[in-house]
Scaffold this active site. Structure first.
Site, short mmCIF file in Angstrom:
data_model
loop_
_atom_site.label_atom_id
_atom_site.label_comp_id
_atom_site.label_asym_id
_atom_site.label_seq_id
_atom_site.Cartn_x
_atom_site.Cartn_y
_atom_site.Cartn_z
N TYR A 193 16.13 -27.28 57.56
CA TYR A 193 15.55 -28.50 58.14
C TYR A 193 16.10 -29.67 57.33
O TYR A 193 17.16 -29.55 56.73
CB TYR A 193 14.02 -28.34 58.08
CG TYR A 193 13.20 -29.41 58.74
CD1 TYR A 193 13.43 -29.79 60.06
CD2 TYR A 193 12.18 -30.05 58.04
CE1 TYR A 193 12.65 -30.77 60.66
CE2 TYR A 193 11.40 -31.03 58.63
CZ TYR A 193 11.64 -31.39 59.94
OH TYR A 193 10.88 -32.37 60.52
N ARG A 246 19.83 -39.91 68.56
CA ARG A 246 19.44 -40.53 67.27
C ARG A 246 19.01 -39.40 66.33
O ARG A 246 17.85 -39.21 66.04
CB ARG A 246 18.27 -41.49 67.53
CG ARG A 246 17.60 -42.07 66.32
CD ARG A 246 16.27 -42.69 66.75
NE ARG A 246 15.43 -43.02 65.63
CZ ARG A 246 14.56 -42.17 65.08
NH1 ARG A 246 14.45 -40.94 65.54
NH2 ARG A 246 13.79 -42.55 64.09
N LYS A 264 13.89 -27.27 64.01
CA LYS A 264 12.45 -27.48 64.20
C LYS A 264 11.77 -26.17 64.61
O LYS A 264 10.70 -25.84 64.15
CB LYS A 264 12.20 -28.52 65.30
CG LYS A 264 12.61 -29.92 64.90
CD LYS A 264 11.41 -30.72 64.44
CE LYS A 264 11.87 -32.05 63.87
NZ LYS A 264 10.83 -32.90 63.36
N GLU A 336 12.39 -34.79 70.66
CA GLU A 336 12.91 -34.93 69.31
C GLU A 336 14.16 -35.80 69.27
O GLU A 336 15.10 -35.57 70.04
CB GLU A 336 13.27 -33.51 68.82
CG GLU A 336 13.45 -33.37 67.36
CD GLU A 336 12.22 -33.76 66.56
OE1 GLU A 336 11.11 -33.33 66.92
OE2 GLU A 336 12.38 -34.52 65.60
N ASP A 337 14.14 -36.81 68.43
CA ASP A 337 15.33 -37.61 68.14
C ASP A 337 15.98 -38.25 69.38
O ASP A 337 17.21 -38.22 69.53
CB ASP A 337 16.35 -36.77 67.35
CG ASP A 337 15.89 -36.60 65.91
OD1 ASP A 337 14.86 -37.20 65.55
OD2 ASP A 337 16.53 -35.88 65.16
N ASP A 359 7.66 -36.02 68.31
CA ASP A 359 7.42 -35.84 66.88
C ASP A 359 7.80 -37.08 66.07
O ASP A 359 7.14 -37.41 65.08
CB ASP A 359 8.19 -34.62 66.38
CG ASP A 359 7.82 -34.30 64.95
OD1 ASP A 359 6.60 -34.23 64.68
OD2 ASP A 359 8.71 -34.15 64.11
N ASP A 360 8.85 -37.78 66.48
CA ASP A 360 9.28 -38.95 65.70
C ASP A 360 8.23 -40.05 65.72
O ASP A 360 8.07 -40.79 64.76
CB ASP A 360 10.60 -39.51 66.26
CG ASP A 360 11.63 -38.42 66.35
OD1 ASP A 360 11.98 -37.86 65.31
OD2 ASP A 360 12.06 -38.10 67.47
N ASN A 501 14.36 -42.77 55.25
CA ASN A 501 15.25 -41.64 54.91
C ASN A 501 16.69 -42.06 55.06
O ASN A 501 16.98 -42.90 55.90
CB ASN A 501 14.99 -40.47 55.86
CG ASN A 501 13.62 -39.86 55.68
OD1 ASN A 501 13.15 -39.71 54.57
ND2 ASN A 501 12.98 -39.52 56.79
P1 NAI Z 1 13.93 -48.53 63.77
O1 NAI Z 1 15.32 -48.95 63.78
O2 NAI Z 1 13.23 -48.23 65.05
O3 NAI Z 1 13.05 -49.63 63.02
C1 NAI Z 1 13.41 -50.28 61.86
C2 NAI Z 1 12.49 -51.48 61.72
O4 NAI Z 1 12.68 -52.03 60.43
C3 NAI Z 1 12.78 -52.58 62.73
O5 NAI Z 1 11.57 -53.14 63.19
C4 NAI Z 1 13.53 -53.60 61.91
O6 NAI Z 1 13.39 -54.93 62.40
C5 NAI Z 1 12.83 -53.44 60.58
N1 NAI Z 1 13.59 -53.94 59.45
C6 NAI Z 1 14.88 -53.74 59.13
N2 NAI Z 1 15.20 -54.44 58.04
C7 NAI Z 1 14.08 -55.09 57.65
C8 NAI Z 1 13.78 -55.97 56.60
N3 NAI Z 1 14.69 -56.33 55.72
N4 NAI Z 1 12.54 -56.47 56.52
C9 NAI Z 1 11.59 -56.11 57.40
N5 NAI Z 1 11.82 -55.29 58.42
C10 NAI Z 1 13.05 -54.78 58.54
O7 NAI Z 1 13.88 -47.28 62.82
P2 NAI Z 1 12.75 -46.15 62.70
O8 NAI Z 1 13.04 -45.05 63.62
O9 NAI Z 1 11.41 -46.77 62.77
O10 NAI Z 1 13.05 -45.59 61.25
C11 NAI Z 1 12.98 -46.45 60.12
C12 NAI Z 1 13.14 -45.62 58.87
O11 NAI Z 1 12.04 -44.75 58.77
C13 NAI Z 1 14.41 -44.76 58.88
O12 NAI Z 1 14.99 -44.80 57.60
C14 NAI Z 1 13.90 -43.39 59.15
O13 NAI Z 1 14.70 -42.41 58.53
C15 NAI Z 1 12.54 -43.45 58.52
N6 NAI Z 1 11.63 -42.48 59.10
C16 NAI Z 1 10.90 -41.74 58.25
C17 NAI Z 1 10.07 -40.77 58.71
C18 NAI Z 1 9.24 -39.99 57.77
O14 NAI Z 1 8.49 -39.16 58.15
N7 NAI Z 1 9.34 -40.24 56.52
C19 NAI Z 1 9.98 -40.44 60.12
C20 NAI Z 1 10.75 -41.32 60.97
C21 NAI Z 1 11.54 -42.29 60.44
#
Ligand code: NAI
Length: 649
Positions: A193, A246, A264, A336-337, A359-360, A501
C-alpha cells in the site's frame, strides 16, 4: 443442465462431513430452484458448519426464519432472493466441481493460488494429490514459509522488487501471502500500500506479466455487462474502482492506476479478513492525459487523451448497473483516486442509489475527524471546545471539514454553532462570502462563512485563533516556525495536523512541530515520520492512514449487506477508531492506535458500524447477530492451512 433440487440434495449428502460449506450452499439452492423452500436444514447443521464461507451463515439463518416465510406465503421476496440467486449460481459451480472430481489435483493444484499450500503439503498429501515430485523434497510449515518470504523482503534493498515479490507470492499462494502480510502489517503495509504502491503504479506497465483485476474501457460503452460477465467469480461483494486520474499524489497514471485498486483490496483481506475471492479490483480506462505514458511503447492502457463529459458518465452509469446486475445491489463499490473535479460529483450522483463511498473524501475525513477526537482527549478537552482552521480547501480537507460539521451536530451543536467553529482557507485566502465561487464545487460552497476577505496566513491566524490547524494543501513547509510558535498562544496543547503526502509535501515535519511548540503540540501527519526526541522525551507521531477506516467499513457493509452508506457511517467509524486509542498510546503522543494493532482495531470499527447499520435498518438481512464482534471474527477469511479447507474459488 442444472441438477434438480432433489438430485442435488442427495448427491451432496456425502460431502456434508467434509464440506459443510458446499452443503450449506446446496441447501439454499434446493430451496430457490424449487420456487419455494422444500425443507429446512436444522439450525444445528448450519451452526456446526465451518465459518470459512462468506455470508452463507446469514443467508442460511434468513432461510431458517420461518416467520418471514410464512408472512410471505413461503416465497422469498426482495433482496435476499436476489442474493440467493447469486449464491445459487456459485453453488452449482461448486457442486459440479466437487461432484465431477474437478477439485484441483496434480499440477493444477499447484497452479491454483487459492488451493495450493506449496511446500507445506506433507508427503502423505503429495502422494494422495498426485503432486509427489512436483515440489522440492523439503517440507516447510506455513510459519517457515512466512519466514522465508520475510527473509527475502528484508534482504532486498529495492522497494519495487519487494513489491513485485509480494505480488507474485499472492498470485502463487494466496494463503501464504495473506498470512505474511496480516501478521507483519507494520513492515509490509508500506510496500503493498502507500507509499510503495505509488511507485508500483508508476512502473505497472513495465512490470506487467499477468492479468489481475478487470479493465473496463471507454471502448466498452454498450457492452460493459459482457466485460463484467467475464470475471470468473460470482460471489463478488466489493469492488474498488479507479479511473487512474489522480493516483496518490502522482497525478494521472491511466491504466497503471489499477495497482491502487489491487493494493486497497489486499488490505480488505489482510486487515478486515474479507475473503479474497469476494473482491474485484477495477480500472476504468478512458485514456490518459499523461504525455509520457502516451509515448511509452510499453504502456498497457488506451493510447489517447482522456474521454470526458457525457461519454465518461455513460460509461460510469453502465459500469454501476452492470456490477449490480451481476453481483447484487449490496455489492460495495469503493471509488478511489478520481480527479478532484469529478470525485464529489460522482459521490453525490451515486451515493443514495448504490452501496458506494469515496475513500479519498469520506475515508480521509473519517480518519482526520477521529484524530481530532483523540487529540481533544489528549488535550483534556472535547472536540466541541476547539476552533479549527483547515489549511487547504481541496478534496481532502473539504471532506474532513464537512464531516466535522456533521460530527459537531451529532454532538449536540446546532449547524450554526458547528459552522462557527470551523474556518477554511485555500491558496487565495479565507473561504468567506464575497469570494469568486464560479469554480467551486457544492461542498466548498457549503463551507463559506461570513468573515473578512484575507489571504495573509498570519493575519488569518490572528483572526481565527485556531486551537487546531489541519493542513492538506501540499504546500511544503507552510507551517513555519513562526506559525507553529503562534499556535502555542492560542492553546496550551495546540493540535497540528500536517496531512499532505508524501513527507516532502508536508506542511511541517514532526521534528519542527515539536521543536517550535516546545513539545506542547499534538501532532499527526499523512505519511509516517520517525519518532522525535525533544528535551529528553520521545514523541511518537500518529499517521492519519485511511487504512484504519476503509477495511472496517467494507467488512461491516458486507456483513450487514447494507444497501447504502450514509455519512453518519463515517462518524461512527471515527468514534470507534478514536475509542480504540489506548491511554498509553495517547501518552506517547499518538492519536491513532499503533499500526501493529490495526487488525483488531479494524474489527472494532466494523462491529460498531455494523451495529449502526442494524440500528438504522440499513441491512438486507432479517437475522441480527447478537455479538457482532464474535460474529465478524467467525466469518473472517482464515489464511491458516490447518484451519481452512483446501478450496479453489
Ligand atoms: P487539492 O488539490 O484538492 O487541494 C489542495 C488545496 O490546498 C487547495 O484548496 C489549494 O488552494 C490549497 N493550497 C495550496 N497551496 C496553499 C497555500 N499555500 N495556502 C493555503 N492553501 C493552499 O488536494 P487534496 O486532494 O485535497 O490533497 C491535498 C494534500 O492532502 C495532498 O498532499 C494529499 O496527498 C494529502 N492527502 C492526505 C490524506 C491523508 O490521509 N493523509 C488523504 C488525502 C490527501
Amino acid at each position: 443442465m442444472k441438477p434438480n433440487a432433489l438430485q442435488l440434495s442427495a448427491s451432496i449428502r456425502p460431502l456434508l462431513q467434509n464440506h459443510h460449506k458446499v452443503a450449506a450452499r446446496a441447501t439454499c439452492f434446493t430451496r430457490t430452484t424449487s420456487g419455494k423452500p422444500i425443507a429446512f436444514a436444522s439450525q444445528q447443521t448450519l451452526q456446526s458448519r465451518s465459518h470459512h464461507d462468506w455470508c452463507s451463515p446469514q443467508t442460511a439463518c434468513y432461510l431458517l426464519d420461518r416467520s418471514k416465510y410464512q408472512q410471505n406465503n413461503n416465497t422469498l421476496v426482495g433482496s435476499p432472493r436476489e442474493q440467493l440467486k447469486l449464491y445459487t449460481r456459485h453453488n452449482v459451480q461448486q457442486h459440479r466441481q466437487y461432484n465431477s472430481g474437478q477439485a484441483p489435483r496434480g499440477a493444477r493444484l499447484l497452479l491454483d493460488n487459492a488451493a495450493t499450500k506449496g511446500m507445506a503439503f506433507t508427503e502423505e498429501e503429495r502422494m494422495d494429490l498426485n503432486i509427489l515430485g512436483l515440489l522440492p523434497p523439503a517440507h516447510r510449515t506455513q510459519d517457515v514459509q512466512v519466514k522465508a518470504a520475510l527473509n527475502f523482503v528484508n534482504n532486498i534493498g529495492d522497494n519495487l522488487t519487494k513489491y513485485i515479490y509480494l505480488r507474485n507470492l499472492k498470485d502463487y499462494n494466496e494463503r501464504m501471502f495473506y498470512k505474511t502480510l496480516a501478521e507483519n502489517v507494520e513492515a509490509l503495509m508500506p510496500i503493498v500500500y502507500t507509499p510503495v504502491v505509488g511507485l508500483a503504479c508508476q512502473k505497472f506497465s513495465h512490470t506487467y506479466l499477468r492479468p489481475r483485476g478487470l479493465y473496463v474501457t471507454i471502448n466498452d460503452l454498450g457492452r460493459v455487462k459482457k466485460v463484467i460477465a467475464n470475471w470468473p467469480h460470482d460471489s463478488v461483494h466489493a469492488t474498488v474502482v479507479t479511473d487512474g486520474e489522480r493516483i496518490l499524489g502522482l497525478g494521472d497514471l491511466g491504466a497503471n492506476g489499477i495497482g491502487i485498486s489491487i493494493g486497497k483490496l489486499s488490505l480488505y483481506t489482510a486487515l478486515a479478513g474479507i475473503p479474497p475471492h469476494t473482491v474485484l479490483p477495477v480500472c476504468l480506462d478512458v485514456g490518459t492525459n499523461n504525455k509520457s505514458l502516451l509515448e511509452d511503447p510499453f504502456y498497457i492502457g488506451l493510447r489517447h487523451e482522456r474521454v470526458d463529459g457525457d461519454k465518461y458518465f455513460q460509461l460510469l452509469d453502465e459500469f454501476m448497473e452492470a456490477v449490480v446486475e451481476r453481483f447484487g445491489r449490496s455489492c460495495l463499490i469503493q471509488f478511489e483516486d478520481f480527479a478532484n473535479s469529478k470525485a464529489f460529483h460522482i459521490l453525490e450522483k451515486y451515493r443514495g442509489r448504490y452501496c458506494t463511498f469515496n475513500d479519498d473524501i469520506q475515508g480521509t475525513a473519517s480518519v482526520c475527524v477521529s484524530g481530532l477526537m483523540s487529540a481533544a482527549r489528549l488535550a483534556s478537552s472535547h472536540i466541541k471546545d476547539h476552533t479549527f482552521l483547515f489549511f487547504g480547501a481541496g478534496e481532502a480537507n473539504l471532506g474532513s471539514a464537512t464531516l466535522l460539521v456533521e460530527t459537531l451536530i451529532d454532538d449536540g451543536l446546532t449547524k450554526e454553532e458547528a459552522m462557527d467553529k470551523i474556518w477554511m482557507m485555500d491558496a487565495d485566502g479565507l473561504v468567506v462570502e464575497g469570494r469568486d465561487t464560479s469554480n467551486w464545487n457544492g461542498h466548498k460552497k457549503a463551507m463559506i462563512r461570513k468573515g473578512p476577505m484575507m489571504n495573509n496566513f498570519h493575519e488569518i491566524l490572528d483572526l481565527v485563533k485556531p486551537t487546531a490547524l489541519i493542513g492538506a494543501s501540499a504546500a511544503t513547509g507552510a507551517f513555519t516556525d513562526a506559525v507553529l510558535k503562534k499556535m502555542t498562544t492560542f492553546a496550551e496543547r495546540p493540535i497540528i495536523f500536517a496531512l499532505s503526502n508524501p513527507n516532502s509535501k508536508a506542511e511541517c515535519t514532526a521534528a519542527q512541530a515539536y521543536e517550535h511548540t516546545r513539545g506542547r503540540c499534538i501532532f499527526a501527519s499523512g505519511s509516517p515520520f520517525e519518532p522525535v526526541e525533544f528535551q529528553g522525551k520521545t514523541y511518537t507521531t500518529g499517521q492519519g492512514n485511511n487504512a484504519y477506516i476503509f477495511p472496517g467499513i467494507a467488512l461491516a457493509v458486507m456483513a450487514a449487506q447494507a444497501p447504502i452508506i450514509p455519512d453518519k457511517t463515517f462518524i461512527v467509524a471515527s468514534k470507534a477508531l478514536s475509542d480504540q486509542v489506548l491511554d498509553s498510546e495517547l501518552e506517547a503522543g499518538l492519536v491513532y492506535p499503533r499500526i501493529s494493532r490495526i487488525r483488531e482495531v479494524t474489527l472494532h470499527v466494523a462491529s460498531n458500524v455494523m451495529n449502526y447499520f442494524y440500528s438504522e435498518g440499513l441491512t438486507n438481512y432479517h437475522f441480527e447477530p447478537k455479538d457482532k464482534l464474535n460474529f465478524l471474527r467467525d466469518i473472517q477469511y482464515d489464511y491458516n492451512y490447518d484451519k481452512s479447507p483446501r478450496q479453489s474459488n
